[in-house]
Motif scaffolding. Structure first.
Motif, PDB file in Angstrom:
ATOM      1  N   ALA A   1      -0.857 -22.815   5.165  1.00 32.19           N
ATOM      2  CA  ALA A   1       0.131 -23.775   5.628  1.00 32.19           C
ATOM      3  C   ALA A   1       0.136 -23.908   7.139  1.00 32.19           C
ATOM      4  CB  ALA A   1       1.505 -23.390   5.141  1.00 32.19           C
TER       5      ALA A   1
ATOM      6  N   SER B   1       5.740 -24.451  -4.307  1.00 37.30           N
ATOM      7  CA  SER B   1       5.133 -24.809  -3.032  1.00 37.30           C
ATOM      8  C   SER B   1       5.733 -23.958  -1.927  1.00 37.30           C
ATOM      9  CB  SER B   1       5.392 -26.291  -2.723  1.00 37.30           C
ATOM     10  OG  SER B   1       4.945 -26.627  -1.411  1.00 37.30           O
TER      11      SER B   1
ATOM     12  N   GLY C   1      11.723 -30.320   2.487  1.00 41.93           N
ATOM     13  CA  GLY C   1      10.797 -30.390   3.615  1.00 41.93           C
ATOM     14  C   GLY C   1      10.797 -29.185   4.534  1.00 41.93           C
ATOM     15  N   ARG C   2      11.673 -28.205   4.300  1.00 41.23           N
ATOM     16  CA  ARG C   2      11.698 -27.026   5.166  1.00 41.23           C
ATOM     17  C   ARG C   2      10.445 -26.181   4.987  1.00 41.23           C
ATOM     18  NH1 ARG C   2      15.993 -23.672   3.288  1.00 41.23           N
ATOM     19  NH2 ARG C   2      15.737 -24.902   1.383  1.00 41.23           N
ATOM     20  N   THR C   3      10.026 -25.563   6.092  1.00 37.53           N
ATOM     21  CA  THR C   3       8.863 -24.691   6.077  1.00 37.53           C
ATOM     22  C   THR C   3       9.305 -23.231   6.006  1.00 37.53           C
ATOM     23  OG1 THR C   3       8.827 -24.455   8.491  1.00 37.53           O
ATOM     24  CG2 THR C   3       7.623 -26.335   7.543  1.00 37.53           C
TER      25      THR C   3
ATOM     26  N   THR D   1       6.371 -25.328   0.892  1.00 37.65           N
ATOM     27  CA  THR D   1       7.277 -26.281   1.521  1.00 37.65           C
ATOM     28  C   THR D   1       8.439 -26.551   0.578  1.00 37.65           C
ATOM     29  OG1 THR D   1       5.425 -27.324   2.675  1.00 37.65           O
ATOM     30  CG2 THR D   1       7.481 -28.575   2.545  1.00 37.65           C
TER      31      THR D   1
ATOM     32  N   ASP E   1       0.169 -18.441   4.340  1.00 39.05           N
ATOM     33  CA  ASP E   1       0.934 -19.183   5.309  1.00 39.05           C
ATOM     34  C   ASP E   1       1.368 -18.209   6.366  1.00 39.05           C
ATOM     35  OD1 ASP E   1       2.510 -20.881   6.626  1.00 39.05           O
ATOM     36  OD2 ASP E   1       4.065 -20.950   5.152  1.00 39.05           O
TER      37      ASP E   1
END
Length: 211
Positions: free
Chosen positions: A10, A127, A133-135, A129, A39
């Motif tokens: 990511a 996912s 939409g937050r990482t 994410t 990630d």
């Protein structure tokens, strides 16, 4: 539905996005987000939340909200993680790693992992994410954990701590996250899926190095 790991890369720091490789194996798939093929996020001091991290290794009582009702969740996972790190590991295409220092459990990383697993189960997705939409960095920083480096492994459909650890160890990116000597702390959560979910369990392991 078979258990799943996601092997995606990511981001490696907050300013630079690394390649994103999505792989799904038919039998077992995992998801690694972290410093070795999953990630991993490295950030300058300004990128992390200002609050100090709270390591909770050594005998400190900690509450883990979601453990899929598995016995000895924290103790067993931490012992297995540190056993692997102490022995070193061949992580296939991600390299051979020598022994790494043990990790300590951290409540804030656990809270971030717990929130992500709950979100995946509630919204039936898989996912790094979040659905909004937050990482990884967003989720961890929101807990107040002040970090310089983050990594994440996720998995779905695994019934036991040993099974999910076996899957992560067998996957190069996840294995590399587990063996990354730069990480110092870890938190893990497992949330049961609900009726209609694709998977029966949703696992998140967040690894970090505090500021």
């Amino acid at each position: 539905m078979a258990a799943r790991f996601d092997a995606s890369d990511a981001h490696r720091d907050v300013f630079r996005r690394a390649r994103a490789i999505a792989a799904a194996a038919l039998a077992a798939a995992v998801a690694a987000c972290g410093g070795g093929g999953g990630d991993a996020s490295s950030a300058p001091g300004s990128a992390a939340a200002p609050a100090a991290s709270t390591p909770t290794g050594g005998g400190t009582t900690t509450t883990v909200a979601s453990t899929c009702s598995l016995p000895d969740f924290r103790t067993g996972l931490l012992a297995r993680i540190n056993q692997v790190r102490a022995a070193g590991a061949n992580c296939g295409s991600d390299g051979v790693f020598g022994a790494a220092p043990p990790l300590v459990w951290n409540d804030l990383l656990t809270a971030a992992a717990d929130g992500h697993s709950k979100d995946m189960a509630a919204k039936n997705y898989f996912s790094h994410t979040s659905a909004d939409g937050r990482t990884l960095g967003d989720r961890v920083s929101a807990t107040g954990y002040a970090w310089t480096m983050l990594g994440e492994n996720i998995a779905a459909g695994y019934a036991t701590t040993n099974a999910v650890m076996d899957g992560w160890i067998a996957s190069p990116g996840h294995c590399a996250n587990l063996m990354n000597a730069s990480f110092a702390e870890v938190g893990v959560a497992c949330v049961p899926g609900t009726a209609g979910d694709t998977y029966s369990t949703y696992w998140t392991m967040d690894l970090g190095r505090p500021r």
